[in-house]
Design a protein around this motif. Sequence first.
Motif, PDB file in Angstrom:
ATOM      1  N   SER A  51       4.914   3.474  -6.062  1.00 19.14           N
ATOM      2  CA  SER A  51       4.686   2.667  -4.844  1.00 19.14           C
ATOM      3  C   SER A  51       3.872   1.499  -5.195  1.00 19.14           C
ATOM      4  O   SER A  51       3.843   0.505  -4.300  1.00 19.14           O
ATOM      5  CB  SER A  51       3.929   3.539  -3.822  1.00 19.14           C
ATOM      6  N   GLY A  52       3.295   1.222  -6.538  1.00 16.86           N
ATOM      7  CA  GLY A  52       2.815   0.044  -6.894  1.00 16.86           C
ATOM      8  C   GLY A  52       1.187   0.146  -6.758  1.00 16.86           C
ATOM      9  O   GLY A  52       0.395  -0.957  -7.098  1.00 16.86           O
ATOM     10  N   LYS A  53       0.567   1.190  -6.627  1.00 16.31           N
ATOM     11  CA  LYS A  53      -0.801   1.298  -6.603  1.00 16.31           C
ATOM     12  C   LYS A  53      -1.361   1.117  -8.012  1.00 16.31           C
ATOM     13  O   LYS A  53      -2.234   0.218  -7.930  1.00 16.31           O
ATOM     14  CB  LYS A  53      -1.318   2.896  -6.342  1.00 16.31           C
ATOM     15  N   TYR A 235       3.881   1.609  -0.060  1.00 16.45           N
ATOM     16  CA  TYR A 235       5.644   2.241  -0.169  1.00 16.45           C
ATOM     17  C   TYR A 235       6.135   1.078  -0.660  1.00 16.45           C
ATOM     18  O   TYR A 235       6.216   0.070  -0.010  1.00 16.45           O
ATOM     19  CB  TYR A 235       5.971   2.601   1.315  1.00 16.45           C
ATOM     20  N   ALA A 236       7.053   1.223  -1.863  1.00 14.87           N
ATOM     21  CA  ALA A 236       7.847   0.134  -2.310  1.00 14.87           C
ATOM     22  C   ALA A 236       7.351  -0.988  -2.503  1.00 14.87           C
ATOM     23  O   ALA A 236       7.784  -2.100  -2.240  1.00 14.87           O
ATOM     24  CB  ALA A 236       8.965  -0.065  -1.368  1.00 14.87           C
ATOM     25  N   GLY A 237       5.849  -0.993  -3.156  1.00 18.78           N
ATOM     26  CA  GLY A 237       5.098  -2.054  -3.389  1.00 18.78           C
ATOM     27  C   GLY A 237       4.467  -2.762  -2.450  1.00 18.78           C
ATOM     28  O   GLY A 237       4.002  -3.855  -2.545  1.00 18.78           O
ATOM     29  N   ARG A 238       4.676  -2.385  -1.147  1.00 24.92           N
ATOM     30  CA  ARG A 238       3.912  -3.037  -0.046  1.00 24.92           C
ATOM     31  C   ARG A 238       3.020  -2.184   0.600  1.00 24.92           C
ATOM     32  O   ARG A 238       2.984  -0.796   0.627  1.00 24.92           O
ATOM     33  CB  ARG A 238       5.069  -3.264   1.133  1.00 24.92           C
ATOM     34  N   LEU A 239       2.077  -2.787   1.188  1.00 25.96           N
ATOM     35  CA  LEU A 239       1.326  -2.042   2.244  1.00 25.96           C
ATOM     36  C   LEU A 239       1.941  -1.640   3.437  1.00 25.96           C
ATOM     37  O   LEU A 239       2.554  -2.728   4.118  1.00 25.96           O
ATOM     38  CB  LEU A 239      -0.084  -2.745   2.483  1.00 25.96           C
ATOM     39  N   VAL A 240       1.905  -0.348   4.172  1.00 26.74           N
ATOM     40  CA  VAL A 240       2.834  -0.163   5.391  1.00 26.74           C
ATOM     41  C   VAL A 240       1.722   0.263   6.648  1.00 26.74           C
ATOM     42  O   VAL A 240       1.973   0.097   7.520  1.00 26.74           O
ATOM     43  CB  VAL A 240       3.560   1.084   5.100  1.00 26.74           C
ATOM     44  N   GLU A 241       0.655   0.764   6.078  1.00 26.64           N
ATOM     45  CA  GLU A 241      -0.733   0.830   7.168  1.00 26.64           C
ATOM     46  C   GLU A 241      -2.015   1.094   6.302  1.00 26.64           C
ATOM     47  O   GLU A 241      -2.165   1.294   5.344  1.00 26.64           O
ATOM     48  CB  GLU A 241      -0.316   2.494   7.498  1.00 26.64           C
ATOM     49  N   THR A 242      -2.879   0.732   7.105  1.00 25.69           N
ATOM     50  CA  THR A 242      -4.381   0.668   6.710  1.00 25.69           C
ATOM     51  C   THR A 242      -5.029   1.221   7.916  1.00 25.69           C
ATOM     52  O   THR A 242      -4.732   0.717   9.036  1.00 25.69           O
ATOM     53  CB  THR A 242      -4.769  -0.769   6.267  1.00 25.69           C
ATOM     54  N   GLY A 243      -6.448   1.760   7.883  1.00 27.42           N
ATOM     55  CA  GLY A 243      -7.030   1.916   8.591  1.00 27.42           C
ATOM     56  C   GLY A 243      -8.046   2.946   8.364  1.00 27.42           C
ATOM     57  O   GLY A 243      -8.314   3.052   6.948  1.00 27.42           O
ATOM     58  N   THR A 244      -9.255   3.401   8.925  1.00 27.26           N
ATOM     59  CA  THR A 244     -10.193   4.244   8.626  1.00 27.26           C
ATOM     60  C   THR A 244      -9.622   5.841   8.244  1.00 27.26           C
ATOM     61  O   THR A 244      -8.467   6.032   8.916  1.00 27.26           O
ATOM     62  CB  THR A 244     -11.113   4.400   9.651  1.00 27.26           C
ATOM     63  N   VAL A 245     -10.187   6.490   7.404  1.00 30.09           N
ATOM     64  CA  VAL A 245      -9.630   7.767   7.154  1.00 30.09           C
ATOM     65  C   VAL A 245      -9.472   8.569   8.484  1.00 30.09           C
ATOM     66  O   VAL A 245      -8.396   9.450   8.613  1.00 30.09           O
ATOM     67  CB  VAL A 245     -10.542   8.576   6.363  1.00 30.09           C
ATOM     68  N   ASP A 246     -10.605   8.569   9.401  1.00 28.31           N
ATOM     69  CA  ASP A 246     -10.300   9.318  10.612  1.00 28.31           C
ATOM     70  C   ASP A 246      -9.360   9.104  11.545  1.00 28.31           C
ATOM     71  O   ASP A 246      -8.395   9.777  12.135  1.00 28.31           O
ATOM     72  CB  ASP A 246     -11.899   9.182  11.161  1.00 28.31           C
ATOM     73  N   ASP A 247      -9.149   7.354  11.713  1.00 27.17           N
ATOM     74  CA  ASP A 247      -7.746   7.431  12.441  1.00 27.17           C
ATOM     75  C   ASP A 247      -6.549   7.577  11.896  1.00 27.17           C
ATOM     76  O   ASP A 247      -5.461   8.096  12.581  1.00 27.17           O
ATOM     77  CB  ASP A 247      -8.100   5.826  12.719  1.00 27.17           C
ATOM     78  N   LEU A 248      -6.488   7.363  10.574  1.00 29.59           N
ATOM     79  CA  LEU A 248      -4.942   7.635  10.045  1.00 29.59           C
ATOM     80  C   LEU A 248      -4.859   9.232  10.055  1.00 29.59           C
ATOM     81  O   LEU A 248      -3.556   9.789  10.274  1.00 29.59           O
ATOM     82  CB  LEU A 248      -4.882   7.274   8.428  1.00 29.59           C
ATOM     83  N   PHE A 249      -5.859  10.139   9.715  1.00 28.60           N
ATOM     84  CA  PHE A 249      -5.491  11.622   9.614  1.00 28.60           C
ATOM     85  C   PHE A 249      -5.102  11.937  11.198  1.00 28.60           C
ATOM     86  O   PHE A 249      -4.706  12.959  11.181  1.00 28.60           O
ATOM     87  CB  PHE A 249      -6.896  12.518   8.905  1.00 28.60           C
ATOM     88  N   ARG A 250      -5.962  11.647  12.196  1.00 28.87           N
ATOM     89  CA  ARG A 250      -5.783  11.928  13.440  1.00 28.87           C
ATOM     90  C   ARG A 250      -4.567  11.587  13.931  1.00 28.87           C
ATOM     91  O   ARG A 250      -4.007  12.284  14.894  1.00 28.87           O
ATOM     92  CB  ARG A 250      -7.050  11.324  14.260  1.00 28.87           C
TER      93      ARG A 250
END
Length: 332
Positions: A51-53, A235-250
């Motif tokens: 994914s490009g990480k 995903y596929a070399g691009r950022l598709v989502e960013t946020g805090t751990v709590d927000d993304l997991f919730r």
Amino acid sequence: MKEQADQRTVLSVSGLNVSFNTLRGEVKAVSDVSFDLRRGEVLALVGESGSGKSVTTRAVMGIVRGNATIKADRMNLAGNDLLTLSEEEKRKLRGRVVSLVFQDALSALNPVLSIGDQLGELYRTHLGVSRKEARERSIELLRSVHIASSERRIDDYPHQFSGGMRQRILIASAIALKPEVLIADEPTTALDVTVQAQILDLLDELREELGMAMLLITHDLGVVARTAERVAVMYAGRLVETGTVDDLFRAPAHPYTAALMASAPRIETVERLEPIKGSPPNLIAPPPGCAFNPRCTHIGDLCTKVRPELVMGADGRARACHYPLLETANVG
């Protein structure tokens, strides 16, 4: 995670693009990636293999080799403009300002040199200390990563250590010069669960003690939940989502983030796991529109026509999706 008093940005990347010229065409491994990392913070880069990480972080460190082309609007590391520095100037920053923990400790360590020689070289090269002082500092460094009998084991070779202890030695070499940014590339790969927990606890302990910022590369969501404060999903070399751990997991906003979480096993459920169908796209000729659309279960009319941009929402989270799950849920 404890709230950090110093919110100074130590790493700022904007508009990073990395491509490789191959016989089959140009591989766009990283496309328009931007993120900031603050002192003492842990930011996790998450995504499937390819994914490009790792390419993103190696571009920051200046260790992408071969036929790579790297372009960016901004890459600033602790006040140093990485876009204008020479290769020699970048080399001097490695270890002292930014350091990398590789995922394969056995191949990262030199099998024909003792641990003392490998750690001591860092002090002799960067600080110009004597061989005796370098050895003393190396012994103290091994103690800091909780390796018992450091005075004796300093003369051992990599094959004489277990996998977990080799990983500790890699971490020791990465923090020897007390860098401001530590990049940990899958630091718990191939380790059993108990040792994984010990390594993660050690990284967190050293981060708080030294005040380092940490960029954690992983595909293990359990490691993310345990260690990170913010997440950037690739995903596929691009950022598709960013946020805090709590927000993304919730409540993940991007379908790819939701699919990653649905495919991860949970100890409290016996429900059938839902793997992500299909495979990541060919980065020489990615699909039109959103690169995730061939595998997406929430595909809409725009998804195959227009590439979604990473847009910051009112909730402080960014997502690159024409039909974010949060908005869909609110409409429903």
